[in-house]
Design a protein around this motif. Structure first.
Motif, short mmCIF file in Angstrom:
data_model
loop_
_atom_site.label_atom_id
_atom_site.label_comp_id
_atom_site.label_asym_id
_atom_site.label_seq_id
_atom_site.Cartn_x
_atom_site.Cartn_y
_atom_site.Cartn_z
N ALA A 26 31.75 37.52 43.11
CA ALA A 26 32.69 36.58 43.73
C ALA A 26 34.13 37.06 43.57
N THR A 27 35.00 36.56 44.43
CA THR A 27 36.43 36.78 44.26
C THR A 27 36.94 35.76 43.24
N LEU A 28 37.41 36.26 42.12
CA LEU A 28 37.90 35.37 41.06
C LEU A 28 39.40 35.14 41.27
N ILE A 29 39.77 33.88 41.35
CA ILE A 29 41.17 33.49 41.53
C ILE A 29 41.76 33.18 40.16
N ASP A 45 41.13 31.83 30.13
CA ASP A 45 41.07 32.50 31.42
C ASP A 45 39.64 32.89 31.74
N TRP A 46 39.48 33.70 32.79
CA TRP A 46 38.13 34.11 33.20
C TRP A 46 37.42 34.91 32.11
N SER A 47 38.16 35.71 31.39
CA SER A 47 37.54 36.49 30.31
C SER A 47 36.97 35.56 29.24
N ALA A 48 37.71 34.51 28.90
CA ALA A 48 37.23 33.55 27.90
C ALA A 48 35.99 32.83 28.40
N TRP A 49 35.99 32.44 29.69
CA TRP A 49 34.82 31.74 30.22
C TRP A 49 33.59 32.65 30.25
N ALA A 50 33.79 33.92 30.57
CA ALA A 50 32.68 34.87 30.56
C ALA A 50 32.11 35.03 29.16
N ARG A 51 32.99 35.06 28.15
CA ARG A 51 32.51 35.16 26.77
C ARG A 51 31.75 33.89 26.38
N LEU A 52 32.22 32.75 26.83
CA LEU A 52 31.53 31.50 26.55
C LEU A 52 30.12 31.53 27.12
N MET A 53 29.96 32.09 28.31
CA MET A 53 28.66 32.11 28.98
C MET A 53 27.80 33.29 28.57
N GLY A 54 28.40 34.26 27.86
CA GLY A 54 27.65 35.44 27.47
C GLY A 54 27.31 36.34 28.64
N ILE A 55 28.23 36.44 29.60
CA ILE A 55 27.99 37.26 30.78
C ILE A 55 29.09 38.30 30.92
N GLU A 56 28.86 39.26 31.80
CA GLU A 56 29.85 40.30 32.08
C GLU A 56 30.52 40.01 33.42
N LEU A 57 31.84 39.88 33.41
CA LEU A 57 32.60 39.71 34.65
C LEU A 57 33.77 40.68 34.63
N ALA A 65 44.03 28.02 47.19
CA ALA A 65 43.25 29.18 47.61
C ALA A 65 41.76 28.89 47.51
N ALA A 66 41.33 28.21 46.44
CA ALA A 66 39.92 27.84 46.30
C ALA A 66 39.51 26.87 47.39
N LEU A 67 40.35 25.92 47.71
CA LEU A 67 40.06 24.95 48.77
C LEU A 67 39.90 25.64 50.13
N ALA A 68 40.63 26.73 50.30
CA ALA A 68 40.54 27.48 51.55
C ALA A 68 39.30 28.37 51.60
N GLY A 69 38.52 28.40 50.50
CA GLY A 69 37.32 29.22 50.47
C GLY A 69 37.58 30.67 50.15
N ALA A 70 38.78 30.97 49.59
CA ALA A 70 39.14 32.36 49.32
C ALA A 70 38.47 32.92 48.08
N GLY A 71 37.89 32.06 47.26
CA GLY A 71 37.24 32.53 46.05
C GLY A 71 36.97 31.39 45.10
N VAL A 72 36.71 31.75 43.85
CA VAL A 72 36.39 30.78 42.81
C VAL A 72 37.56 30.72 41.83
N ALA A 73 38.02 29.52 41.53
CA ALA A 73 39.15 29.35 40.61
C ALA A 73 38.70 28.65 39.34
N LEU A 74 39.39 28.93 38.26
CA LEU A 74 39.22 28.14 37.04
C LEU A 74 40.16 26.94 37.19
N GLY A 75 39.59 25.81 37.54
CA GLY A 75 40.40 24.64 37.83
C GLY A 75 40.73 23.84 36.58
N ARG A 76 41.98 23.43 36.47
CA ARG A 76 42.41 22.57 35.37
C ARG A 76 42.16 21.11 35.74
N ARG A 77 41.69 20.34 34.77
CA ARG A 77 41.26 18.96 34.99
C ARG A 77 42.21 18.18 35.89
#
Length: 316
Positions: free
Chosen positions: A187-190, A203-215, A232-244
């Motif tokens: 995916a395109t990571l925003i 950030d995305w690196s922290a979330w990847a470590r939480l999930m135990g995956i490689e990004l 950008a996420a609403l426009a379908g440009a990629g996946v964002a780490l959204g803040r509450r």
């Protein structure tokens, strides 16, 4: 020379003339005739026992005494004006000036404020979207909403709003292509750099470590404005780490989805700030209560997530 302070009108005339270096412009500003202004300055010079201006053919300039007097008089009138505006604001329960960052204003306040206006038609709500420091004693601001770590706020009343988290968000259409966390490798990571000042970084690196995956988090568009990354996420440009605070309305109304329920909670959060003692003024209390009611409307989104504090995620 008298130790007694001269009349305020004379000092006001001097302040305007010293600022403009023109009796005519000062008189125009103060809505008096040049002769009346000249008389006020002459009376001030007699009170002091020394001239304040050199009178030239078509201009005036400050004498040594005038140069020494001008800064203090200008500061004094600025302080008087600020104090007068402050007391006027304290007497005004019909207008509420709120300052918040551009992202919170665009994604949280702007889409909801009509609800407050409908519930409180007697209050004229005004917004200032800025991140600059607020001086409640001088700025015409009643309430500030700021994001960050809890700090000493001497003289201010603060109220912490809901705990903030980040979680991957995307459009429903895009979610059809990513069924597992690991699939986000394609995916395109925003990236939202507006919270890059936090340590540790959520950030995305922290979330990847939480999930135990490689990004591969070295690619993808980066935004300094959190609201822009969500757009950008609403426009379908990629996946964002959204803040509450910035995504719950879009999630609640179906424009964004949360396919993976593992979220990271932040050490920082939004806070409601006002001058100490002002928190119980009717229009400020009404606004605070409304914010808390609006937060509660989307509490179910948080309840559906698995929350992990950022400090509990192993460093890279």
């Amino acid at each position: 020379m008298s130790d007694r302070l001269p009349p305020l009108t004379a000092l006001r005339a001097f302040e305007a003339a010293a600022r403009h270096l023109s009796f005519a412009k000062a008189a125009e500003e103060l809505f008096v005739t040049p002769a009346a202004l000249s008389y006020q300055i002459k009376s001030l010079e007699e009170h002091l026992g020394a001239p304040l201006f050199h009178r030239l053919n078509r201009a005036v300039s400050l004498t040594e005494a005038g140069t020494a007097l001008a800064p203090g008089v200008q500061d004094g009138f600025q302080s008087l004006n600020a104090a007068w505006r402050t007391v006027q604001r304290l007497m005004d329960d019909a207008t509420l000036m709120v300052t918040a960052g551009p992202g919170f204003t665009a994604k949280w306040l702007a889409p909801r404020f009509f609800e407050f206006a409908r519930a409180h038609p007697e209050i004229d709500l005004r917004f200032s979207a800025t991140l600059r420091n607020v001086d409640f004693a001088r700025d015409e601001v009643d309430v500030a909403i700021r994001f960050g770590l809890e700090k000493d706020a001497t003289g201010l009343w603060t109220y912490p709003l809901a705990r903030e988290w980040v979680v991957p968000v995307m459009t429903p259409e895009l979610a059809k292509s990513f069924s597992t966390p690991q699939s986000l490798a394609n995916a395109t990571l925003i990236h939202d750099d507006s919270i890059s000042f936090l340590s540790p970084r959520a950030d995305w690196s922290a979330w990847a470590r939480l999930m135990g995956i490689e990004l591969d988090t070295s690619h993808g568009p980066r935004f300094t404005g959190a609201d822009h990354s969500i757009d950008a996420a609403l426009a379908g440009a990629g996946v964002a780490l959204g803040r509450r605070a910035l995504v719950v309305k879009d999630i609640h109304e179906g424009r964004l989805v949360v396919p993976f329920k593992q979220a990271i909670t932040l050490q920082a959060r939004f806070r409601f700030l006002c001058q100490s003692g002002a928190q119980d003024r009717p229009h400020i209390a009404a606004f605070r209560n409304w914010i808390l009611e609006e937060i509660e409307k989307t509490a179910h989104i948080t309840e559906a997530l698995t929350l992990t504090p950022i400090e509990d995620i192993p460093p890279s």
